[in-house]
Write a protein that holds these residues in place. Sequence first.
Motif, PDB file in Angstrom:
ATOM      1  N   ASN A 143      75.138  79.641   7.652  1.00 21.78           N
ATOM      2  CA  ASN A 143      76.133  78.737   7.080  1.00 21.78           C
ATOM      3  C   ASN A 143      75.794  77.285   7.438  1.00 21.78           C
ATOM      4  OD1 ASN A 143      77.836  80.943   6.197  1.00 21.78           O
ATOM      5  ND2 ASN A 143      78.409  81.204   8.329  1.00 21.78           N
ATOM      6  N   PHE A 144      76.184  76.379   6.588  1.00 25.02           N
ATOM      7  CA  PHE A 144      76.044  74.935   6.768  1.00 25.02           C
ATOM      8  C   PHE A 144      74.591  74.452   6.735  1.00 25.02           C
ATOM      9  CE2 PHE A 144      80.364  75.755   7.867  1.00 25.02           C
ATOM     10  CZ  PHE A 144      81.044  74.659   7.357  1.00 25.02           C
ATOM     11  N   GLN A 145      73.722  75.195   6.030  1.00 24.12           N
ATOM     12  CA  GLN A 145      72.384  74.671   5.735  1.00 24.12           C
ATOM     13  C   GLN A 145      72.570  73.670   4.601  1.00 24.12           C
ATOM     14  OE1 GLN A 145      69.136  77.346   6.137  1.00 24.12           O
ATOM     15  NE2 GLN A 145      68.025  76.453   4.409  1.00 24.12           N
ATOM     16  N   LYS A 146      71.816  72.570   4.644  1.00 19.71           N
ATOM     17  CA  LYS A 146      72.030  71.457   3.725  1.00 19.71           C
ATOM     18  C   LYS A 146      70.793  71.198   2.868  1.00 19.71           C
ATOM     19  CE  LYS A 146      74.628  69.919   7.620  1.00 19.71           C
ATOM     20  NZ  LYS A 146      74.255  71.138   8.358  1.00 19.71           N
ATOM     21  N   TYR A 147      71.024  70.876   1.595  1.00 22.70           N
ATOM     22  CA  TYR A 147      69.954  70.525   0.660  1.00 22.70           C
ATOM     23  C   TYR A 147      70.289  69.165   0.047  1.00 22.70           C
ATOM     24  CZ  TYR A 147      68.089  75.225   1.018  1.00 22.70           C
ATOM     25  OH  TYR A 147      67.525  76.382   1.494  1.00 22.70           O
ATOM     26  N   LEU A 148      69.393  68.200   0.224  1.00 21.73           N
ATOM     27  CA  LEU A 148      69.606  66.849  -0.289  1.00 21.73           C
ATOM     28  C   LEU A 148      68.756  66.631  -1.532  1.00 21.73           C
ATOM     29  CD1 LEU A 148      71.019  64.106   0.183  1.00 21.73           C
ATOM     30  CD2 LEU A 148      69.036  63.460   1.602  1.00 21.73           C
ATOM     31  N   ILE A 149      69.410  66.186  -2.589  1.00 17.53           N
ATOM     32  CA  ILE A 149      68.788  65.940  -3.891  1.00 17.53           C
ATOM     33  C   ILE A 149      68.843  64.443  -4.174  1.00 17.53           C
ATOM     34  CG2 ILE A 149      68.900  66.520  -6.357  1.00 17.53           C
ATOM     35  CD1 ILE A 149      68.505  68.959  -4.419  1.00 17.53           C
TER      36      ILE A 149
END
Length: 174
Positions: A143-149
Motif C-alpha cells: 500500500n501507498f506505493q506512488k507513481y509520478l506522471i
Amino acid sequence: MKTAKEAKTGSKKNPTKSMTTIYDIPIYSLQGEPIELSQFRGKKMLFVNVASECGFTNQYKDLQKLSDAYSDILVVIGVPCNQFGQQEPGDSQQIQSFCERNYGVTFLMTEKIKVKGSDQHPLYKWLTSKDLNGKKSSSVKWNFQKYLIDENGNLIDYYFSITKPLSTKITKYL
C-alpha cells in the motif's frame, strides 16, 4: 492475415504493445463517476494505491498537504486497493467517509481496484509495464506505493511505500 489487435498496434511481433496513453485509460471515481484523465494534461499526476487500515495510512495527511501546496501543477489521485493484507475492506462510502473524517482528504479518489495479478486494472498495467509506459517496469509491493506522471502523460518514476509524499524525491519534480 493480421488480427484486429495486431492491426491496431501495427505489430505482429509484439501484439501486447499498445499505443494507449495514460490519458486513454478509463477509471471511475469512488462515487462511480467516470474520470477523464485527459482533463489533467498540463499537470503532473501522482497515483497512490491507498488503504485505510495500513501502517502507512497516516500518509493521507501528507498527500493532502502535497495536493494543497501544489494544486496548480499536481493532481494527487488515491487508488483504494485491498490486495495487501486486506487493509482496505470497506465499500466506497466507508472509504470516502474514513478519508474525509480522519484526514480531511479532498483530493481525487478512484474506485477500489486491483493493482497486481490477473485482474490488474489497466491503469496499473500501464504504470507497471515498460512496454506501455515507455520508461520502466515495476511491481506494486505494498500500500501507498506512488507513481509520478509528468504534465505530458509520461512516467517520471515510482516510489515505494516508505517514501513520504513530501519527500524531495517527489517534490524536486514539482
